[in-house]
Design an enzyme around this catalytic site. Structure first.
Site, short mmCIF file in Angstrom:
data_model
loop_
_atom_site.label_atom_id
_atom_site.label_comp_id
_atom_site.label_asym_id
_atom_site.label_seq_id
_atom_site.Cartn_x
_atom_site.Cartn_y
_atom_site.Cartn_z
N LYS A 1 -23.63 45.12 -65.41
CA LYS A 1 -24.38 43.88 -65.64
C LYS A 1 -24.84 43.84 -67.09
CE LYS A 1 -28.62 45.95 -65.87
NZ LYS A 1 -29.46 46.03 -67.11
N GLY B 1 -24.97 50.88 -64.25
CA GLY B 1 -23.91 51.53 -63.48
C GLY B 1 -24.41 52.30 -62.27
N GLY B 2 -25.48 53.07 -62.42
CA GLY B 2 -26.01 53.84 -61.29
C GLY B 2 -26.53 52.95 -60.18
N ASP C 1 -33.16 47.04 -59.99
CA ASP C 1 -32.03 46.13 -60.16
C ASP C 1 -30.90 46.38 -59.15
OD1 ASP C 1 -31.37 48.50 -61.34
OD2 ASP C 1 -30.67 47.66 -63.23
#
EC number: 2.7.1.148
Length: 284
Positions: free
Chosen positions: A14, A105-106, A140
């Protein structure tokens, strides 16, 4: 006989197209206004359900597998416990996104794990329940579960789908890790940006309140941003370290990528208002 491996579940990156810090709560968390948009660069996860209840993560990156606090494992175990399922899963991670760069990413890996295992374990929770589980893993995670570009408020969990222009981006990846915790704990961070309505925010110049602090303390980020801004409107995503410039055409972004100095790395990506995870779920 074990079920077949369910392959190629995408976990997209994102960008925060803007990020405003509007206050700090009594519990220490910060109030934000931000705009999330996905890009077409992803990690990929494969899943194979097992009947013994064990959850095991496989990856070529040994430090990912060795991390017992890995969000993929946390996500799978949280869903398993919440739903009371006795099945487990082997999970394979193809890690293509940079770690700790502000690309999420995580959190995206965790969201894809929740969405995939919700289907593969036949739990069939509503997306809002998955988002509640995901929020405990990270602020997020819910936006990746819902899979729609969104305006976010609160600590980032109050989501409203929006449709920003799907531009092309050149994303630079400075070779440095920026600690999100350190940035939000810094006394230098701007914490009093006025809250604005969505319509006002969508029509104004976009910026990132964390950027000034990060470039003051991380010269690699400052150098990347100062180079990129010569070619396109550019800013940082999240708390960094990645920065991005926006372009109307892919060819424009590729032309600038070709000029990239040898000491910098980057890639060209397309903005996406709908996550590729939703398409994969539809074909599960």
């Amino acid at each position: 006989m074990r079920p077949p491996i369910s392959k190629s579940w995408p976990a997209p990156a994102k960008l925060n197209l803007f990020l405003h810090v509007t206050g700090q709560r009594d519990d220490g968390y910060h109030e934000l206004q931000t705009l999330f948009q996905f890009i077409d660069h992803c990690d990929y996860l494969d899943f194979q359900v097992n009947l013994c209840g064990e959850i095991k993560l496989h990856s070529e990156l040994s430090k990912v597998v060795a991390d017992k606090d890995n969000l993929i494992l946390q996500a799978a175990k949280s869903l398993q416990k919440h739903a009371g399922v006795t099945q487990g899963a082997d999970i394979w991670l193809e890690k293509l996104l940079p770690m700790g760069g502000g690309l999420g990413g995580g959190s995206s890996d965790a969201a894809t794990t929740l969405v995939a295992l919700n289907a593969l374990w036949n739990i069939n929770y509503h997306v809002d329940i998955l988002a509640e589980i995901g929020l405990k893993l990270g602020a997020d995670v819910p936006v990746f579960i819902h899979g729609l570009a969104s305006f976010a408020e609160g600590v980032g969990e109050q989501l409203k789908p929006v449709l920003p222009a799907e531009k092309w981006y050149l994303v630079l990846v400075p070779n440095v890790h920026v600690s999100t915790q350190a940035i939000f704990q810094s006394p230098e961070l701007t914490r009093n940006t006025p809250k604005l309505s969505l319509s006002n925010l969508m029509s104004q110049h976009w910026s990132n309140d964390c950027e000034k602090l990060v470039i003051a303390h991380y010269p690699q980020v400052a150098n990347a941003l100062s180079w990129l801004v010569e070619y396109a409107p550019s800013r940082m995503t999240g708390t960094g370290a990645c920065v991005f410039g926006e372009f109307e055409q892919e060819q424009q972004a590729l032309a600038v990528l070709a000029e990239l100095p040898p000491n910098m790395t980057g890639f060209v990506a397309k903005g996406m208002n709908r996550s590729p995870l939703l398409e994969r779920l539809a074909n599960a």
